[in-house]
Design a protein around this motif. Structure first.
Motif, mmCIF file in Angstrom:
data_model
loop_
_atom_site.group_PDB
_atom_site.id
_atom_site.type_symbol
_atom_site.label_atom_id
_atom_site.label_comp_id
_atom_site.label_asym_id
_atom_site.label_seq_id
_atom_site.Cartn_x
_atom_site.Cartn_y
_atom_site.Cartn_z
ATOM 1 N N THR A 1 1.886 2.975 -8.616
ATOM 2 C CA THR A 1 2.225 4.365 -8.278
ATOM 3 C C THR A 1 3.498 4.772 -9.015
ATOM 4 O OG1 THR A 1 3.214 3.453 -6.279
ATOM 5 C CG2 THR A 1 1.117 4.575 -6.013
ATOM 6 N N HIS B 1 1.471 6.990 2.020
ATOM 7 C CA HIS B 1 0.607 8.106 2.401
ATOM 8 C C HIS B 1 -0.674 7.645 3.099
ATOM 9 C CE1 HIS B 1 3.100 10.491 -0.389
ATOM 10 N NE2 HIS B 1 2.786 11.448 0.446
ATOM 11 N N GLU B 2 -1.044 6.403 2.874
ATOM 12 C CA GLU B 2 -2.266 5.884 3.504
ATOM 13 C C GLU B 2 -2.028 5.435 4.937
ATOM 14 O OE1 GLU B 2 -3.747 2.570 1.293
ATOM 15 O OE2 GLU B 2 -4.427 3.796 -0.380
ATOM 16 N N SER C 1 -13.089 2.797 5.016
ATOM 17 C CA SER C 1 -12.489 3.556 6.112
ATOM 18 C C SER C 1 -11.010 3.823 5.885
ATOM 19 C CB SER C 1 -12.679 2.795 7.422
ATOM 20 O OG SER C 1 -12.097 1.525 7.290
ATOM 21 N N VAL C 2 -10.371 3.071 5.010
ATOM 22 C CA VAL C 2 -8.955 3.331 4.758
ATOM 23 C C VAL C 2 -8.720 3.640 3.278
ATOM 24 C CG1 VAL C 2 -8.145 2.009 6.737
ATOM 25 C CG2 VAL C 2 -8.440 0.848 4.567
ATOM 26 N N GLY D 1 -3.878 6.780 8.321
ATOM 27 C CA GLY D 1 -5.271 6.370 8.446
ATOM 28 C C GLY D 1 -5.429 4.869 8.612
ATOM 29 N N LEU D 2 -4.599 4.125 7.924
ATOM 30 C CA LEU D 2 -4.680 2.660 8.009
ATOM 31 C C LEU D 2 -4.236 2.198 9.394
ATOM 32 C CD1 LEU D 2 -5.179 0.109 6.221
ATOM 33 C CD2 LEU D 2 -2.748 0.087 5.771
ATOM 34 N N VAL E 1 -1.117 -2.037 -6.740
ATOM 35 C CA VAL E 1 -1.319 -0.595 -6.819
ATOM 36 C C VAL E 1 -0.190 -0.088 -7.712
ATOM 37 C CG1 VAL E 1 -1.451 1.560 -5.503
ATOM 38 C CG2 VAL E 1 -2.161 -0.598 -4.442
ATOM 39 N N GLY F 1 0.144 11.030 -3.103
ATOM 40 C CA GLY F 1 0.388 11.864 -1.926
ATOM 41 C C GLY F 1 -0.869 12.114 -1.126
ATOM 42 N N LYS F 2 -2.027 11.745 -1.681
ATOM 43 C CA LYS F 2 -3.267 11.923 -0.925
ATOM 44 C C LYS F 2 -3.366 10.819 0.125
ATOM 45 C CE LYS F 2 -5.348 15.421 -2.974
ATOM 46 N NZ LYS F 2 -4.592 16.653 -2.721
ATOM 47 N N THR F 3 -3.839 11.202 1.284
ATOM 48 C CA THR F 3 -3.999 10.210 2.337
ATOM 49 C C THR F 3 -5.467 9.795 2.433
ATOM 50 O OG1 THR F 3 -3.381 9.702 4.617
ATOM 51 C CG2 THR F 3 -4.272 11.901 4.224
ATOM 52 N N ILE F 4 -5.786 8.971 3.401
ATOM 53 C CA ILE F 4 -7.149 8.473 3.570
ATOM 54 C C ILE F 4 -8.162 9.625 3.575
ATOM 55 C CG2 ILE F 4 -8.670 7.205 5.179
ATOM 56 C CD1 ILE F 4 -6.269 5.549 4.150
ATOM 57 N N ARG G 1 0.846 -1.201 0.000
ATOM 58 C CA ARG G 1 0.000 0.000 0.000
ATOM 59 C C ARG G 1 0.885 1.256 0.000
ATOM 60 N NH1 ARG G 1 -4.612 -1.102 -1.813
ATOM 61 N NH2 ARG G 1 -5.000 1.086 -1.358
ATOM 62 N N PRO G 2 0.368 2.377 -0.562
ATOM 63 C CA PRO G 2 1.145 3.624 -0.560
ATOM 64 C C PRO G 2 1.369 4.125 0.882
ATOM 65 C CG PRO G 2 -0.720 3.758 -2.092
ATOM 66 C CD PRO G 2 -0.903 2.514 -1.295
#
Ligand code: SF4
Ligand code: SF4
Lengths: 473, 238
Positions: free
Chosen positions: B136, A52-53, B101-102, A56-57, B134, B211-214, A49-50
């Motif tokens: 990226t 940046h997540e 949620s994530v 939150g994860l 994913v 670069g965006k987060t949850i 997973r990136p």
């Protein structure tokens, strides 16, 4: 005949656990173990997973201290970006971390431990809970609930949500704070300080009646580990690691949290899903250390805020050198709450807090990032390795509760030896063993990163391992 | 230009001959659910969410591809249609890994809001939990196959508006995947102009700004109307 007593599930802790007590033919306790029976694999599921997540994860590991995971994870992310985050973001993160300490400690003290402390260890289990407390002293319980709400409200005001806010991110935080939010935070401070003075007064007044527990629930020499500020004061968000010993000497100082793996080892044992961290130079299990409120108060020379400072000076007199009695985690927790409220007040008055610029923008500049902070239960480390495109290759989490694992085991054994005899098991004896665990306020979901509702089992087994008695709650 | 009059959900409406039921309904404030349609791009009828009942016809019809007819009686929201839509959305959720949620799109995802609107609080099918990558590799954007619903909006916007035709679909059925060029990592695509249009039209968290987060991903689709009217009508409206 030798036997084993099991306490399973362990109650009024966060998560699933089991205690096994081994007894010999004479019914005397020979050894005891604290097992964590949950298993979860957060490190595994974030692979690919990136990064940046991750804040939150990772915050989903725990519903009690999501903020600590967001912070450690965001800091590891800051490092992967290679940026210094804007001042307002750092202040927000500090503010929310104090709020989190406040709400988590309030839960531990008022909801989980106060029944033992104020109703007594031998009170009937049906009464020995927050509802029993409410019958006796509703006003005091309400103060505790309001302290917790204050902490949660700050998290909600700053992050937009009470429990899992989308707020922290690599490079800073997502939104600036407004004046209305800040003013609301300020307005609750006097009541919070008053409540904490009352709680401190009450706890200190009953401590004498727990002389036996103080002596026998996790009272032994260990190292203590935590973060301190450059001045050697309490520090929860960003500082260097200090390790102190039972005599109050500094064993190691100025350790870089990024290099945690060079001085902290992680052993594992088949009887628990929790890792067993230790201070490497002293090996396993000799390098046993404790983290969390007691450790932080032991290693810091002062609090850095006036009211907490006064309490801390008095606190330090309870030990020769360091305070080694785990029972004093409770008192340490209250002092930390006072410090948190004072720090929240200072931050609310800080003009930097309100600045608009809250996120540093950058691409990925490193492949390895470590973030650490002081979570309510102790020092937390998040360690990520990412590939060229920012996807997680390997993650390692070193959780506060698992760092207390060895000490919790020793506490259980000490408590069992003193309080339990298989000839006449009484509920109050087993409650004392549990209470030993509760001093540490372990969060078992966090430490194994595991799912589960609270449950606690005590088993009594003989030397051959046959189950003689089991108490489940 | 001929005008047809018809009934949609007991409301008398008019539309230009040849217009799709879907478009006429929306013009009259009747919002038929959809995931693959987006104004300004051609329609493909891929998601089947815009199905409607037409009096006198047994089969349900995809309203985005069915032209209006004089005197038609259309129903867009019946128990039968609601059941079908629920089923479709549940299947989409079970097919890949949707953990809102994530997810970067949490709070601004068309699949998520449609599921909520349909009252989906659990999925009746076993989740497939596929292992999907994913991508990226692009400097500015990312593609998370775990969240893709194969609506092909990205394919169409890239082809019809940008003219690059970077995206396509490879594979069959549930194993289909969106690919850039001939399956190279996006960052190595020679045709991609890095315009980001695909990212703006994606209904879910599949395409995102790196670069965006949850819950941080938000989209701006104003460009579609702007470019389409500029091209067709030589009018540059904001
Ligand atoms: S793409 Fe939408 S439905 Fe899927 S996980 Fe993300 S928010 Fe949820
Ligand atoms: S990437 Fe997005 S726009 Fe493209 S097909 Fe998948 S869901 Fe649709």
């Amino acid at each position: 005949m030798a036997e084993r007593i099991q306490i399973h599930p362990v109650t009024r802790v966060e998560g699933h656990a089991k205690i096994s007590i081994y007894v010999d033919d004479a019914g005397e306790v020979t050894s005891a173990q604290f097992h964590v029976t949950e298993f979860r694999g957060f490190e595994k599921l974030c692979e690919g997973r990136p990064f940046h997540e991750m804040p939150g994860l990772m915050s989903r590991i725990c519903g009690i201290c999501p903020i600590s995971h967001i912070l450690a994870s965001s800091k590891a992310g800051d490092m992967l970006l290679g940026v210094e985050i804007p001042r307002a973001a750092a202040k927000q993160r500090r503010l929310v971390n104090h709020a989190q300490i406040l709400q988590s400690h309030a839960l531990s003290f008022f909801h989980l431990s106060a029944p033992d402390l104020f109703l007594g260890m031998d009170a009937p289990p049906s009464k020995r809970n927050i509802f029993g407390m409410l019958e006796g002293d509703a006003d005091f319980v309400r103060r505790g609930i309001r302290l917790r709400q204050f902490g949660q409200r700050i998290i909600e005001l700053v992050g937009g949500k009470k429990i899992h806010p989308a707020w922290g991110a690599p490079g800073g935080v997502l939104q600036a704070i407004g004046a209305a939010e800040r003013d609301e935070i300020r307005s609750s401070i006097p009541e919070a300080i008053e409540s904490l003075h009352e709680a401190l007064g009450r706890l200190k007044r009953v401590l004498d009646s727990f002389a036996v527990e103080i002596e026998h629930l996790g009272n032994f020499p260990t190292l203590f580990l935590g973060t301190v500020s450059p001045e050697g004061e309490l520090e929860y968000y960003d500082g260097l690691i200090r390790i102190g010993d039972a005599e109050g000497n500094i064993v190691a100082d100025g350790l870089d949290p990024l290099r945690y793996a060079s001085y902290l080892g992680e052993a594992s044992e088949e009887w628990s899903f929790m890792k067993l961290p230790h201070y490497k130079p002293l090996g396993y299990p000799g390098g046993l250390y404790r983290v969390g409120p007691l450790a932080r108060l032991n290693i810091a020379k002062s609090a850095g805020t006036p009211l907490a400072n006064r309490e801390m000076t008095e606190f330090k007199q309870r030990g020769k050198g360091a305070v080694c009695q785990s029972f004093h985690y409770h008192l340490a927790r209250l002092i930390e709450m006072l410090h948190a409220v004072e720090s929240i007040e200072q931050l609310a008055d800080d003009p930097d807090l309100m600045r608009e610029h809250v996120r540093a923008q950058a691409g990925q500049n490193r492949h390895h990032g470590v973030g650490s902070c002081e979570a309510p239960r102790g020092t937390l480390f998040h360690d990520y390795e990412v590939d060229d495109h920012g996807l997680i290759r390997r993650a390692n989490l070193l959780i506060a509760t698992s760092q207390n694992n060895l000490a919790m085991n020793q506490t259980v054994e000490q408590a069992a030896r003193y309080f339990v005899s298989s000839r006449a098991i009484q509920e109050g004896m087993l409650n004392r063993v549990e209470a030993g665990i509760r001093c540490f306020d372990p969060c078992l979901s966090c430490s194994t990163h595991a799912f589960g509702q609270a449950s606690f089992i005590i088993e009594i087994r003989n030397a051959a391992g046959d189950l003689l008695q089991q108490i489940t709650r | 230009m001929n005008v047809n009059t018809l009934q949609i959900d007991r409301k008398m409406v008019t539309g230009r001959e040849g217009d799709a039921i879907f478009a006429v309904a929306w013009e009259h404030g009747i919002h038929i659910p959809r995931l693959c349609h987006i104004g300004g791009l051609s329609d493909v009828g891929a998601c089947r969410l815009c199905m409607v009942e037409i009096e006198g016809q047994k089969r349900l019809q995809a309203s985005c591809l069915t032209p209006i007819q004089e005197g038609m009686v259309v129903r867009t929201d019946t128990p039968r249609l609601r059941q079908h839509r629920k089923l479709i959305v549940e299947l989409l959720l079970a097919e890949r890994n949707h953990i809102c949620s994530v997810c970067v799109a949490d709070g601004a995802c068309e699949l998520q809001s449609l599921a909520a609107a349909l009252g989906i609080d659990h999925v009746r099918f076993r989740y497939r939990f596929p292992t999907l990558p994913v991508d990226t590799s692009h400097e500015r954007f990312g593609l998370d196959h775990n969240r893709c619903i194969l609506c092909t909006r990205c394919v169409r916007v890239c082809d019809e508006i940008e003219g690059a035709h970077t995206w396509d679909v490879c594979g069959r059925g549930a194993n289909s995947l969106i690919i850039s060029d001939l399956g190279e990592p996006w960052g190595e695509s020679e045709s991609c102009t890095s315009c980001g249009k695909c990212v703006q039209v994606c209904p879910t968290g599949a395409l995102f700004d790196k670069g965006k987060t949850i819950a941080e991903m938000r989209r701006d689709r104003g460009f579609l109307k702007y470019i389409v009217t500029a091209r067709k009508e030589k009018q540059w409206i904001g």
